[in-house]
Scaffold this motif. Structure first.
Motif, PDB file in Angstrom:
ATOM      1  N   PRO A  44       0.801  -1.166   0.042  1.00  0.00           N
ATOM      2  CA  PRO A  44       0.142  -0.042  -0.087  1.00  0.00           C
ATOM      3  C   PRO A  44       1.007   1.310  -0.073  1.00  0.00           C
ATOM      4  O   PRO A  44       0.274   2.318  -0.412  1.00  0.00           O
ATOM      5  N   TYR A  45       1.974   1.117   0.328  1.00  0.00           N
ATOM      6  CA  TYR A  45       3.030   2.301   0.396  1.00  0.00           C
ATOM      7  C   TYR A  45       2.411   3.350   1.386  1.00  0.00           C
ATOM      8  O   TYR A  45       2.808   4.695   1.183  1.00  0.00           O
ATOM      9  N   ASP A  46       1.945   2.962   2.513  1.00  0.00           N
ATOM     10  CA  ASP A  46       1.715   3.887   3.558  1.00  0.00           C
ATOM     11  C   ASP A  46       2.987   4.216   4.339  1.00  0.00           C
ATOM     12  O   ASP A  46       3.575   3.497   4.848  1.00  0.00           O
ATOM     13  N   TRP A  47       2.998   5.488   4.956  1.00  0.00           N
ATOM     14  CA  TRP A  47       4.153   5.876   5.822  1.00  0.00           C
ATOM     15  C   TRP A  47       3.586   6.135   7.307  1.00  0.00           C
ATOM     16  O   TRP A  47       2.920   6.844   7.330  1.00  0.00           O
ATOM     17  N   PHE A  99       3.614   8.794  -1.471  1.00  0.00           N
ATOM     18  CA  PHE A  99       4.386   8.932  -3.107  1.00  0.00           C
ATOM     19  C   PHE A  99       3.634   8.778  -4.114  1.00  0.00           C
ATOM     20  O   PHE A  99       4.071   8.468  -5.378  1.00  0.00           O
ATOM     21  N   ALA A 100       2.158   8.651  -3.932  1.00  0.00           N
ATOM     22  CA  ALA A 100       1.139   8.491  -5.130  1.00  0.00           C
ATOM     23  C   ALA A 100       1.609   7.191  -5.900  1.00  0.00           C
ATOM     24  O   ALA A 100       1.678   7.228  -7.241  1.00  0.00           O
ATOM     25  N   LEU A 101       1.942   6.256  -5.258  1.00  0.00           N
ATOM     26  CA  LEU A 101       2.149   4.847  -5.751  1.00  0.00           C
ATOM     27  C   LEU A 101       0.996   3.717  -5.957  1.00  0.00           C
ATOM     28  O   LEU A 101       0.795   2.892  -6.521  1.00  0.00           O
ATOM     29  N   ASN A 102       0.070   4.140  -5.133  1.00  0.00           N
ATOM     30  CA  ASN A 102      -1.192   3.298  -4.843  1.00  0.00           C
ATOM     31  C   ASN A 102      -2.447   3.820  -5.509  1.00  0.00           C
ATOM     32  O   ASN A 102      -2.986   4.654  -4.941  1.00  0.00           O
ATOM     33  N   ASP A 103      -2.778   3.497  -6.800  1.00  0.00           N
ATOM     34  CA  ASP A 103      -4.043   4.094  -7.409  1.00  0.00           C
ATOM     35  C   ASP A 103      -5.157   4.241  -6.395  1.00  0.00           C
ATOM     36  O   ASP A 103      -6.028   5.137  -6.857  1.00  0.00           O
ATOM     37  N   MET A 104      -5.588   3.122  -5.823  1.00  0.00           N
ATOM     38  CA  MET A 104      -6.832   3.038  -5.068  1.00  0.00           C
ATOM     39  C   MET A 104      -6.776   4.433  -3.980  1.00  0.00           C
ATOM     40  O   MET A 104      -7.759   4.900  -3.773  1.00  0.00           O
ATOM     41  N   ALA A 105      -5.643   4.492  -3.545  1.00  0.00           N
ATOM     42  CA  ALA A 105      -5.544   5.518  -2.358  1.00  0.00           C
ATOM     43  C   ALA A 105      -5.884   7.164  -2.978  1.00  0.00           C
ATOM     44  O   ALA A 105      -6.139   7.885  -2.277  1.00  0.00           O
ATOM     45  N   LYS A 106      -5.933   7.129  -4.189  1.00  0.00           N
ATOM     46  CA  LYS A 106      -6.278   8.453  -4.919  1.00  0.00           C
ATOM     47  C   LYS A 106      -7.943   8.968  -4.754  1.00  0.00           C
ATOM     48  O   LYS A 106      -8.147   9.894  -5.207  1.00  0.00           O
ATOM     49  N   GLN A 107      -8.709   7.687  -4.393  1.00  0.00           N
ATOM     50  CA  GLN A 107     -10.134   7.844  -4.188  1.00  0.00           C
ATOM     51  C   GLN A 107     -10.227   8.229  -2.960  1.00  0.00           C
ATOM     52  O   GLN A 107     -10.409   7.463  -1.853  1.00  0.00           O
ATOM     53  N   PRO A 108     -10.823   9.545  -2.678  1.00  0.00           N
ATOM     54  CA  PRO A 108     -10.905  10.190  -1.334  1.00  0.00           C
ATOM     55  C   PRO A 108     -11.870   9.556  -0.473  1.00  0.00           C
ATOM     56  O   PRO A 108     -11.941   9.549   0.803  1.00  0.00           O
ATOM     57  N   LYS A 109     -13.026   8.800  -1.155  1.00  0.00           N
ATOM     58  CA  LYS A 109     -14.004   8.216  -0.618  1.00  0.00           C
ATOM     59  C   LYS A 109     -13.410   6.971   0.258  1.00  0.00           C
ATOM     60  O   LYS A 109     -13.955   6.385   1.289  1.00  0.00           O
ATOM     61  N   LEU A 110     -12.330   6.584  -0.255  1.00  0.00           N
ATOM     62  CA  LEU A 110     -11.599   4.937   0.406  1.00  0.00           C
ATOM     63  C   LEU A 110     -10.538   5.372   1.348  1.00  0.00           C
ATOM     64  O   LEU A 110     -10.489   4.641   2.330  1.00  0.00           O
ATOM     65  N   ILE A 111      -9.754   6.006   0.783  1.00  0.00           N
ATOM     66  CA  ILE A 111      -8.505   6.300   1.611  1.00  0.00           C
ATOM     67  C   ILE A 111      -8.314   7.849   2.011  1.00  0.00           C
ATOM     68  O   ILE A 111      -8.253   8.720   0.900  1.00  0.00           O
ATOM     69  N   PRO A 112      -8.023   8.281   3.346  1.00  0.00           N
ATOM     70  CA  PRO A 112      -7.869   9.618   3.415  1.00  0.00           C
ATOM     71  C   PRO A 112      -6.208  10.003   3.217  1.00  0.00           C
ATOM     72  O   PRO A 112      -5.712   9.240   2.670  1.00  0.00           O
ATOM     73  N   ALA A 113      -5.880  11.488   3.383  1.00  0.00           N
ATOM     74  CA  ALA A 113      -4.740  11.843   3.111  1.00  0.00           C
ATOM     75  C   ALA A 113      -3.728  11.491   4.459  1.00  0.00           C
ATOM     76  O   ALA A 113      -2.749  10.995   4.056  1.00  0.00           O
ATOM     77  N   VAL A 135      -6.568   0.191   1.403  1.00  0.00           N
ATOM     78  CA  VAL A 135      -7.022  -0.668   0.517  1.00  0.00           C
ATOM     79  C   VAL A 135      -6.030  -0.727  -0.694  1.00  0.00           C
ATOM     80  O   VAL A 135      -5.711   0.176  -1.121  1.00  0.00           O
ATOM     81  N   THR A 136      -5.440  -1.818  -0.998  1.00  0.00           N
ATOM     82  CA  THR A 136      -4.286  -2.029  -2.151  1.00  0.00           C
ATOM     83  C   THR A 136      -4.855  -2.302  -3.314  1.00  0.00           C
ATOM     84  O   THR A 136      -5.832  -2.996  -3.438  1.00  0.00           O
ATOM     85  N   TRP A 137      -4.102  -1.748  -4.534  1.00  0.00           N
ATOM     86  CA  TRP A 137      -4.949  -2.066  -5.671  1.00  0.00           C
ATOM     87  C   TRP A 137      -3.820  -1.157  -6.921  1.00  0.00           C
ATOM     88  O   TRP A 137      -3.760  -0.094  -6.449  1.00  0.00           O
ATOM     89  N   GLU A 138      -3.459  -1.759  -7.496  1.00  0.00           N
ATOM     90  CA  GLU A 138      -2.377  -1.325  -8.460  1.00  0.00           C
ATOM     91  C   GLU A 138      -2.335  -1.605  -9.768  1.00  0.00           C
ATOM     92  O   GLU A 138      -3.074  -2.831 -10.387  1.00  0.00           O
TER      93      GLU A 138
END
Length: 566
Positions: free
Chosen positions: A196-199, A227-241, A316-319
């Motif tokens: 997921p590339y979360d820090w 680092f904007a590597l997980n494209d699912m994380a770009k959806q705000p309803k699923l993953i926060p900043a 949520v991981t997705w790539e």
């Protein structure tokens, strides 16, 4: 590193050359001790290998994109120790043979071959100072503030890849850490999924005010996909900043030699990602947990309470356009206060507690226990609230020196407090028996049964599910067992069940499998070599461990596990 890629069983013969290759992979397993030159300190080096070879037959779950393929998974582990220093590494491979093409939109992951290092760790263990670089597990508080760990039952192995430093003294404990989340990418149950590339960074401190009394404070910061590597994380309803957790705890043990108490409170702040048309305010949540254990001779009283509101942090991981298997990973794990394997749909908007009484008459070999848990919970999407309660009681009996039997019977109900919602009623039982026949021979029995009644928008639905395992053990050389599982949830319509173990190949519109029968045999040679063979069908469905749940696919086919370690 992905080298190559390909795009939910009675058994069929396993090709002999594949099985022989599997066996040969485990031959190279060594452990030896030596002395480092110039340093004159003792050292040791270990090598071990775990291999899993599977044939997936038609599991009759209604889909054809998870049937009739082979896979081979290997985990090669290396470990080096020299006094206070240690180094370890794990290298994983995942290979699919003749995988089917996915054809479900909601299940569009591909079968990805992967050959890469997975866990690398270097440690220094001093008298007071401990330093870790690489992959490590971490828990802060009682799992409310942070929980990065391994759960074998769910096939999960989550670590942080970074660094951790800890200082422990008589009256003070300090810890600081930072790293990227690094779950194992090889799923023992299904397919390959990405990181997921979360820090995550955290700091914790505990101070002893006097003997037995500890006070602590901690802070956790989670940056989701910085680092904007997980494209699912770009959806705000699923993953926060980002998410921040700040909390404190107090703990005291052996008060008057009869009472242990613990309390922890946390604040959570969550900032969702802005969109082109909208920005989001900071969301607040809280999580509190407390426990008290009172020892009164043959009686033990346990009281626990918790209050959670919007208290969650998961990814949520997705790539790469969804080629990988999507995976939810929870970073917080509050206590559920219910049996460990209970299916919990909501453990982040709930308040309540548990009271348990244990009594051992005369301090002998019999233990009687009873427990009540009651909660007030919000439904998903804040649709309304519901009462949840769970009451159970049981007995545990020791006999014949090493024999033990434990029976638990319970009732769990969910009662919504608003119209047009689903109610849930569960009567469950769990039996565990170890029957020693001699010093080395024993019979083991473990059975669970669930009787469920759901009212889905006023329509009642009754079904059962469970699993029974009967095994024989000749310690330490041999173990064998028969596993029978069932799930009577209607597969062809209301109250229509199909308990066939075998199905005709090519049958048009076959039913989903509802009766599962499998067998296992394990050979353990000198503690260094272990071979386990499994064949038949295994029940899938939701599997929960302490509030973290996962949908596992049903399995039909054959599995060979080879474990070589010293």
């Amino acid at each position: 590193m992905i080298i190559s890629e390909h795009d939910f069983h009675m058994t069929r013969p396993i090709p002999s050359f594949v099985f022989i290759a599997l066996m040969l992979q485990g031959i190279f397993c060594y452990a030896f001790e030596f002395e480092l030159p110039w340093f004159e300190v003792p050292a040791s080096f270990q090598i071990s290998l775990n291999s899993f070879f599977e044939y997936h037959d038609d599991n009759f779950n209604g889909f054809g994109d998870d049937d009739r393929y082979f896979d081979l998974k290997n985990r090669l582990s290396l470990k080096f120790n020299a006094e206070r220093f240690s180094f370890s590494g794990r290298f994983d491979t995942n290979t699919f043979f003749n995988p089917p093409a996915p054809n479900r939109n909601q299940y569009n992951s591909y079968y990805i071959d992967r050959y890469a290092p997975e866990k690398l760790t270097a440690k220094y263990n001093g008298r007071n100072l401990k330093i870790t670089l690489g992959d490590f597990y971490v828990t802060i508080g009682r799992g409310l503030a942070l929980n990065i760990r391994k759960t074998d039952q769910l096939g999960e192995d989550n670590t942080l890849l970074g660094g951790q430093i800890a200082w422990n003294h008589d009256w003070i404990q300090l810890k600081a850490l930072s790293g990227l989340t690094n779950p194992s990418n090889l799923d023992l149950y299904e397919k390959t999924f990405p990181d997921p590339y979360d820090w995550i960074s955290a700091a914790a401190a505990r101070f002893s005010a006097k003997d037995g009394l500890w006070m602590g404070a901690h802070a956790v910061a989670i940056l989701f996909d910085p680092f904007a590597l997980n494209d699912m994380a770009k959806q705000p309803k699923l993953i926060p900043a980002y998410t921040t957790i700040v909390g404190a705890s107090i703990e005291s043990t052996a008060i008057a030699n009869m009472l242990d108490v613990y309390f922890e409170a946390n604040w959570l702040g969550r900032q969702n990602r802005p969109t082109e048309n909208q920005t989001f305010d900071l969301q607040n949540g809280w999580g509190a947990y407390g426990s008290a254990i009172l020892y009164l001779g043959n009686w033990t009283l346990t009281a626990e309470g918790k209050s959670l509101r919007d208290f969650y942090a998961y990814t949520v991981t997705w790539e790469q356009g969804g080629k990988y298997k999507s995976q939810r990973i929870d970073y917080l794990l509050p206590p559920t206060l219910e049996p460990q394997t209970m299916e919990i749909s909501n453990n982040w908007d709930i308040s309540g507690g548990r009271l348990q009484v244990d009594y051992r008459p005369g301090g002998a070999d019999t233990l009687l226990f009873a427990s009540y848990s009651g909660f007030w919970a919000w439904d998903l999407n804040d649709a309304g609230q519901r009462w949840i309660y769970n009451v159970n009681a049981g007995v545990e009996q020791d006999f014949w020196n090493t024999g033990r039997a434990k029976l638990t019977i319970g009732l769990r109900e969910e009662v919504p407090q608003y119209a047009n919602s689903n109610s849930y009623h569960l009567l469950y039982s769990d039996l565990v028996v170890k029957l020693p026949l001699s010093e080395r021979h024993s019979i083991d029995i473990h059975g669970t049964s669930w009787f469920i009644r759901e009212a889905l928008s006023g329509y009642p639905l009754n079904f059962t599910k469970g699993e029974w395992i009967v095994g024989y053990s000749w310690s330490p050389w041999l173990a064998a067992s028969i596993v029978m599982g069932w799930d009577t949830f209607p597969s062809r319509g209301k109250d229509q069940y199909d308990f066939s173990v075998f199905y005709s190949p090519g049958e048009e519109n076959p039913p989903e499998r509802q009766l599962f029968l499998a067998g296992t045999i394990t050979l353990d040679l000198w503690g260094d070599y272990q071979l386990r063979l499994t064949g038949g069908q295994m029940r899938g469905g939701v599997l929960c461990v302490n509030g973290v749940c996962r949908m596992l696919p049903p399995f039909a086919g054959a599995r060979a596990e080879l474990r070589l370690r010293f």
